[in-house]
Design an enzyme around this catalytic site. Structure first.
Site, mmCIF file in Angstrom:
data_model
loop_
_atom_site.group_PDB
_atom_site.id
_atom_site.type_symbol
_atom_site.label_atom_id
_atom_site.label_comp_id
_atom_site.label_asym_id
_atom_site.label_seq_id
_atom_site.Cartn_x
_atom_site.Cartn_y
_atom_site.Cartn_z
ATOM 1 N N SER A 624 -61.343 105.585 -47.257
ATOM 2 C CA SER A 624 -62.651 105.099 -46.599
ATOM 3 C C SER A 624 -62.137 104.085 -45.672
ATOM 4 C CB SER A 624 -63.463 104.830 -47.621
ATOM 5 O OG SER A 624 -63.871 106.077 -48.216
ATOM 6 N N ASN A 827 -65.441 114.288 -50.212
ATOM 7 C CA ASN A 827 -65.138 113.630 -51.164
ATOM 8 C C ASN A 827 -64.378 112.369 -51.120
ATOM 9 O OD1 ASN A 827 -65.679 115.910 -52.862
ATOM 10 N ND2 ASN A 827 -63.846 116.776 -52.154
ATOM 11 N N TYR A 828 -63.790 111.872 -50.011
ATOM 12 C CA TYR A 828 -63.142 110.593 -50.068
ATOM 13 C C TYR A 828 -63.630 109.656 -48.812
ATOM 14 C CZ TYR A 828 -59.909 112.840 -53.067
ATOM 15 O OH TYR A 828 -59.195 113.286 -54.048
ATOM 16 N N LEU A 829 -64.121 110.093 -48.032
ATOM 17 C CA LEU A 829 -65.083 109.176 -46.873
ATOM 18 C C LEU A 829 -66.362 108.690 -47.292
ATOM 19 C CD1 LEU A 829 -63.638 111.103 -43.848
ATOM 20 C CD2 LEU A 829 -62.393 109.089 -45.209
#
Length: 869
Positions: A624, A827-829
């Site tokens: 992120s 899922n990650y940002l």
């Protein structure tokens, strides 16, 4: 070092002599270059994303299986080189795993996770919780962590019903102060008590669109929107927005899960063959044969492991349900599944050939059958259920080189399923014969049903839908925990940098593992059983996966999650290079590199550094914060919409490469690119015709540099082919229009038109294209409708912009053919990064997020434009 930048640095100007770095970070100064990773055609030097084709990984660089004594640039024997608890000559094998006794660490090698706390208030033990392995878990699993630090500068006046919910008995207890929601307008008490859940659209939509939404809607559309607004619950405006209390709900009522329909036997004339003769199989064995027949022309049917596992399980079924004609099926090679395959293909063709009315009727019947399973009542409000359908039986396909691919997935029955409902809720009745395995009333978990699948023994769960309050709270908590790491990351990095020189071997190994997890965003990894795919993460790396190259390069080459190859040659600090050399000393290739570190012990240490911190939080944080910085580095002042989209996707692509989110290039990619290239030339053809019409009207424009350039890639052959395609399309349109007109006349009780009318229309079309053919090479064009020069100039300008945007789109699609952008986006940002960026740059959020993601992240849609991760 700044706490809001990623540690990774893609660098082309700091390479060592003779090196070709593909995913490289340098001196840890906390900066990320906006240039992408250098990509070459050499598969030995590039990540898998640049060398994978259709799921098959390219051959890795040649490696000697026998270990050779490496040559290093230095051979220092200082105290910094060797910890007091150094590796013995040969690790002791315990239960098949390499274990080394600690000499001075004072801790046990077999550090295990703390035992689960007993259920409170004397409740019976709930069904087994899902044991999540870092390497095999879904990326979007919620973090079981402490309450996330609330976002700053978020004051709000809570709506009356939100206050009532927060004060009710079913509200989860919290130790920390609850985060305050963003300031919103007061809602009058006399208004509807249910909060308006329609997410605020990004500012990119503009005032005009906002006014449109205010305008009165008519009929069903307005009614439907009002119903949707009533059903959505703005949980993030509650005082307990993060939902960290142990109690997740007070009342829960649902209808269970829907099972797939029973198997229908094939027609009598459709039978598989063995040694050229038809075999009469009972339904149980015939169903399994059909599973394989459906994949007959896929890559699975060419895989030896897949075929072997299928045939073994099929023979087990046939022992219980043998062929009724007494045929003994002993050889897979003598089996012919082609008759079943052809029947299944014919059934597919029938479905495709259904009319639109038939398809709508079939869909309506299916929706009506599933309607009651799609929602549940959670604390009295209706919420959507996610995966309410039980997966049908079939053959396990796995990912990568999974040892169990081709194995038979059994049909799941009610006796396999445990339901979780409220104590007062009625027990649902399954839609197939049978009784539920168990009924539980555990309000500390969020699943509605679970069972254990037979292939890998994994627990399968039914949860609420992605846009539900419980899922949303979990997502928001995950990203807030990653944001909280910003306040601790400098101290944590200083600590592991210090431990890189620790005299205790376990501490030095742990620090080195943390270094790689932080710098390279590696997954933590867990040990695998023999019947699982041989995929590894940082803690489970073996010596064969890591190669040292003097003076300070480390080469990683292993299969990560989903059997995706991770290949990376990186320059590391001198101390890290020394440590890896020490860890590999006196070990075989199949020994663990970090033999004194486990995922459990690592996460326990991270939790001591920051409550709730795990290796995955580091991965989310680095993804992120890198994404935020890459977007901020782009100067998009005056950029077109497509240029903004390309900048966004380029940043997303770099994060996906960092996280090793690879995919095989789609099989239709080349075909799609060819279609796009043809479309660009078609646009240029239109522009050429407009230019020729402009020159005919006003010859002076020929001298204008703006219109002087010819369409260089439009040769006579293309023009003839394109005009022929256009003619065929026009004729097809005319025929469809004629048929529709006649249908309407018949419905009105009138006589249909004569065929001669259609023939006249087609003849007129052909005459028009004959005139176009005569214009070739003349530099002149006649428009069907005369346009003034101003309109022609305007049309040429629009086409030029369209061509430019489409070319950018082609570049973007080709660059992302082997990178899975969706995984990091889901899922990650942190979705608030995207929502804020869209508002700043006047980009519709729908251009970045699919409808599914907008539904999944409603809490992120109302973020302020100046919000930063």
């Amino acid at each position: 070092m700044s706490t809001d930048v990623a540690m990774l640095r893609y660098s082309d100007d700091e390479q060592g002599p003779g090196s070709t770095t593909t995913n490289r970070w340098a001196n840890g100064n906390g900066t990320v270059k906006s240039e992408d990773v250098e990509m070459s055609d050499d598969d030995d030097d590039v990540p898998l994303s640049q060398s994978t084709r259709n799921g098959a990984t390219s051959s890795p660089p040649p490696r000697n299986l026998k270990r050779k004594k490496p040559v290093y640039a230095e051979s220092s024997s200082s105290d910094d080189d060797t910890p007091l608890a150094s590796s013995p000559a040969k690790p002791v094998k315990v239960n098949g795993n390499s274990k080394l006794k600690r000499e001075t660490s004072g801790t046990s090698d077999s550090e295990v996770a703390p035992k689960a706390k007993k259920a409170a208030n004397g409740r019976s033990k709930p069904p087994p919780r899902k044991k999540v392995k870092e390497e095999s878990s879904d990326d979007d699993q919620p973090l079981a962590s402490s309450p996330a630090k609330p976002p700053r500068k978020r004051k709000a006046k809570v709506e009356s019903d939100a206050e009532d919910d927060a004060d009710s008995d079913d509200a989860p207890s919290k130790k920390k102060a609850a985060p305050k929601p963003r300031q919103r307008k007061k809602v009058k008490d006399e208004e509807d008590t249910k909060p308006d859940m329609k997410p605020k659209k990004a500012a990119a939509k503009g005032k005009a669109k906002a006014e449109d939404t205010k305008s009165p809607k008519k009929g069903k559309t307005k009614k439907k929107e009002e119903e949707e607004e009533e059903e959505v619950f703005k949980w993030w405006e509650q005082t307990d927005a993060n939902g960290d209390g142990s109690v997740k709900w007070s009342t829960l009522e649902h209808n269970g899960v829907i099972f797939p329909p029973p198997y229908e036997s094939l027609p009598k004339g459709v039978k598989m063959k063995y040694n050229g003769k038809s075999v009469d199989l009972p339904p149980e064995a015939e169903e399994v044969a059909g599973f394989y027949a459906a994949l007959l022309e896929s890559d699975h049917a060419k895989d030896k492991t897949f075929n072997s596992n299928f045939f073994g399980d099929w023979q087990t079924v046939m022992k219980k349900y043998p062929p009724r004609d007494g045929t003994k099926i002993a050889s897979f090679e003598n089996c012919d599944f082609r008759p079943i395959f052809e029947h299944l293909e014919a059934e597919k063709a029938k479905k495709k050939a259904m009319t639109s009315d038939e398809k709508k009727a079939a869909k309506k019947a299916k929706d009506e059958l599933e309607a009651k399973y799609t929602t549940c009542l959670l604390d009295g409000r209706k919420e959507k259920v996610g995966n309410f359908r039980v997966e049908p039986p079939g053959l396990f396909r796995g990912r990568g080189d999974h040892p169990k691919k081709g194995a038979l997935k059994f049909r799941v029955r009610p006796e396999d399923i445990t339901l979780n409902i409220g104590k007062e809720a009625p027990t649902p009745v399954p839609n197939m014969p049978g009784k539920w395995k168990a009924i539980t009333h555990d309000n500390t978990v969020t699943w509605l049903a679970n069972w254990t699948e037979n292939i890998n023994g994994n627990h399968k769960y039914v949860f609420l839908a992605a846009g539900s309050s419980l899922k949303g709270q979990s997502d928001m908590q995950k990203f807030e925990k990653a944001r909280e790491l910003k306040n601790h990351v400098d101290r944590i990095r200083q600590n592991y940098q210090s431990d890189l020189k620790s005299k205790v071997m376990a501490d030095r190994q742990r620090a080195t593992a943390m270094y790689f997890i932080d710098k390279l965003a590696l997954r933590a990894g867990n040990e695998k059983n023999d019947d699982e795919a041989d995929t590894v993460g940082c803690c489970s790396l073996r010596c064969e996966h890591v190669t040292l190259e003097a003076p300070d390069f480390v080469v990683f080459d292993f299969l990560g999650k989903d059997s995706i190859r991770y290949y990376n040659r990186v320059q590391v600090e001198a101390q890290v290079f020394k440590n890896i050399r020490i860890f590999k000393d006196n070990k075989e290739d199949d020994d663990n590199l970090f033999d004194r570190v486990t995922t459990t012990s690592l996460n326990k240490h991270l939790n001591n550094e920051m409550k709730g911190l795990t290796a995955k939080v580091f991965r989310t944080f680095n993804a992120s914060i890198t994404f935020q910085r890459l977007l901020d580095d782009e100067d998009l002042k005056g950029a077109s919409l497509q240029e903004k989209l390309n900048a966004y996707n380029n940043a997303n692509r770099k994060v996906a490469i960092l996280c090793n989110h690879q995919r095989s290039a789609p099989k239709t990619h080349d075909q799609s690119m060819e279609k796009m290239r043809y479309k660009v030339r078609a646009f240029k053809y239109e522009r050429m015709k407009l230019r020729h019409a402009l020159f005919k009207a006003e010859p002076k424009f020929k001298k204008n540099a703006k219109y002087k350039a010819d369409e260089s890639d439009l040769d006579d052959d293309f023009i003839a082919e394109h005009e022929d395609n256009l003619k065929n399309k026009e004729i097809e349109k005319a025929e469809k229009k004629f048929d529709n007109e006649n249908k309407k006349l018949e419905e009105d009780g009138k006589k249909p038109q004569k065929d001669s009318i259609l023939k006249d229309r087609i003849a007129a079309i052909k005459d028009d294209f004959k005139a176009l053919a005569k214009e070739r090479g003349t530099g002149k064009a006649n428009m069907k409708r005369e346009k003034p020069t101003e309109k022609l100039e305007e049309s040429i300008g629009k086409l030029t912009e369209k061509i430019k945007a489409f070319k950018l789109q082609m570049v973007d699609r080709d660059a992302g053919k082997e990178v899975a952008l969706g995984t990091s986006k889901i899922n990650y940002l942190d979705p608030r990064i995207t929502a804020a960026w869209c508002q700043i740059h006047d980009v519709p959020i729908e251009k970045m997020f699919s409808k599914t993601l907008i539904t999944k992240f409603p809490w992120a849609m109302e973020v302020d434009p100046d919000w930063k991760f």
